[in-house]
Design an enzyme around this catalytic site. Structure first.
Site, mmCIF file in Angstrom:
data_model
loop_
_atom_site.group_PDB
_atom_site.id
_atom_site.type_symbol
_atom_site.label_atom_id
_atom_site.label_comp_id
_atom_site.label_asym_id
_atom_site.label_seq_id
_atom_site.Cartn_x
_atom_site.Cartn_y
_atom_site.Cartn_z
ATOM 1 N N ASP A 29 -33.938 34.368 -97.830
ATOM 2 C CA ASP A 29 -33.219 34.187 -97.552
ATOM 3 C C ASP A 29 -32.748 36.263 -98.222
ATOM 4 O OD1 ASP A 29 -31.607 34.378 -95.477
ATOM 5 O OD2 ASP A 29 -30.373 32.602 -95.440
ATOM 6 N N ASP A 85 -29.077 36.570 -87.286
ATOM 7 C CA ASP A 85 -29.670 35.193 -86.916
ATOM 8 C C ASP A 85 -29.533 35.205 -84.958
ATOM 9 O OD1 ASP A 85 -29.822 34.963 -88.528
ATOM 10 O OD2 ASP A 85 -28.337 33.575 -89.924
HETATM 11 C C1 GLA Z 1 -28.634 33.063 -93.071
HETATM 12 C C2 GLA Z 1 -30.689 32.731 -91.968
HETATM 13 C C3 GLA Z 1 -30.877 31.828 -90.947
HETATM 14 C C4 GLA Z 1 -31.123 30.613 -92.135
HETATM 15 C C5 GLA Z 1 -29.295 30.411 -91.872
HETATM 16 C C6 GLA Z 1 -28.890 28.673 -93.389
HETATM 17 O O1 GLA Z 1 -28.249 32.852 -91.918
HETATM 18 O O2 GLA Z 1 -30.909 34.110 -91.783
HETATM 19 O O3 GLA Z 1 -31.451 31.539 -90.575
HETATM 20 O O4 GLA Z 1 -31.487 30.272 -92.919
HETATM 21 O O5 GLA Z 1 -28.959 31.760 -93.153
HETATM 22 O O6 GLA Z 1 -28.061 29.048 -94.245
#
Ligand code: GLA
Length: 386
Positions: A156, A211
């Site tokens: 990430d 997301d």
């Molecule tokens: C980010 C990523 C998600 C997930 C969260 C976990 O937002 O894009 O897919 O992995 O972190 O905290």
């Protein structure tokens, strides 16, 4: 004789030079991994931080008993929150309360079921849930994961201010390559600095957007926003429009079908994000639909693009290895409507054979076009062959 020597010399040079498009820094294991988009399950969309070895074991069993493994789903991926700290040598520590048997034992268990285990970390100092990130521990963490038997790592981009993603993810590519274990490398930096440009020589998949959430608005914004990125994807390296929300409850059946068909057309990684232990027969049938999965996993590996649009009505198509086309008709409007696929739009001849892949129905041999009544937020996914 001289000619033969020249031919031999040319052959030797050809084997020493990388093929066009390859780069010296390519992750050596990347070409062996993800020949088709990875398929599996990930904890985040449904469970967030509520992960434990009990949950992962149960989900592993559910991947097998639901028929998902037989359909091609391979990975069981733990997202954020499995990690709590580092020891005095800097080694990452899994939460001993939630993972009392440790990651190695969990990986052994997942492997004993014929599946693979994935983990999550972050390229910055902290993960998005504020657990320890991997900055300056890239080689150490890759070694730890390899030692545990991890098969997939998602990295990430939280707490990464001032870092260059191409450089940071390049460090991970090299660390994973050095680890001695083939590990699928999922870049998750939400499209920052156009990862499709450097992703193909860095990882196996890269997130193209922020997301996803469990709504038609979020899913359709992301899915239909992928147009133009198709040229960057191919065997070994894929655009990632984020994990699936199918079966999480806030999209109706037509919307879930749109999600599945669109992701299959996009040659997207398919990481189910629902509770596999309690899913409905409709959700299971959709996630394991063999004719739709065959589109996602088609060996030609060409991602679909939009071939026609009229406001909220759009048609996307991709060529398949057998010479046919997969075509999706989508109605994002708020009411049912008739849509027509003109065969010329996809370069097909006047006469074409059509099969409805979501509903497993032959539609016959049609002349020039195909017209169908589409529900609101609905999809018709067809295979068109000559
Ligand atoms: C980010 C990523 C998600 C997930 C969260 C976990 O937002 O894009 O897919 O992995 O972190 O905290």
């Amino acid at each position: 004789m001289q000619r033969c020597t020249l031919v031999l010399l040319l052959c030797l040079i050809a084997t020493m030079c990388p093929p066009p498009g390859a780069q010296a820094s390519d992750n050596p294991s990347a070409s062996q991994l993800a020949k088709t988009p990875p398929m599996g399950w990930n904890s985040w969309n449904k469970f967030g931080c509520d992960v434990s070895e009990g949950l992962i074991r149960e989900m592993t069993e559910a991947v097998v008993s639901s028929g998902m493994q037989a359909a091609g789903y391979q990975f069981v991926n733990i997202d954020d929150c499995w990690q709590v700290d580092r020891d005095s040598q800097g080694n990452i520590i899994a939460d001993p309360a939630r993972f009392p048997s440790g990651m190695k034992a969990l990986a052994d268990y997942v492997h004993s079921k014929g599946l693979k285990l994935g983990l999550y970390t972050d390229a910055g100092t902290l993960t998005c849930a504020k657990r320890p990130g991997s900055l300056n521990h890239e080689v150490q963490d890759a070694k730890t994961y390899a030692g545990w038997g991890i098969d997939y790592v998602k990295i990430d981009w939280c707490a990464a201010e001032g870092l260059d993603p191409e450089v940071q993810y390049g460090k991970f590519r090299d660390a994973l390559a050095q680890s001695g274990r083939p590990i699928m490398f999922s870049i998750c930096n939400w499209g920052v600095k156009a990862p499709w440009r450097w992703g193909p020589h860095t990882g196996n998949l890269w997130r193209t957007t922020g997301d996803i959430s469990d709504s038609y608005a979020s899913m359709s914004l992301i899915g239909f926003g992928q147009n133009g990125l198709e040229k960057f994807a191919g065997p070994g390296h894929w655009n990632d429009p984020d994990m699936l929300e199918i079966g999480n409850g806030h999209m109706n059946r037509d919307e879930d079908r749109t999600h599945m068909a669109l992701w299959a057309l996009l040659a997207a990684p398919l990481l189910a994000g629902n509770d596999l232990r309690t899913m409905t027969p409709e959700t299971k049938e959709l996630l394991t639909n063999p004719e739709v999965l065959a589109i996602d996993q088609d060996a030609k590996g060409v991602q679909a693009h939009r071939v026609w649009q009229e406001g909220p009505l759009e048609i996307w198509a991709r060529p398949l290895a057998d010479g046919s086309h997969a075509v999706g008709l989508f109605n994002s409007s708020e009411s049912p409507i008739k849509m027509t696929l003109d065969f010329k739009t996809i370069g097909a001849g006047a006469s074409a054979k059509l099969r409805d892949l979501l509903d497993h129905k032959n539609l016959g041999t049609l002349q020039n076009s195909y017209t169908v009544e589409m529900p609101k937020h609905g999809v018709v996914l067809v295979k068109v062959s000559s």
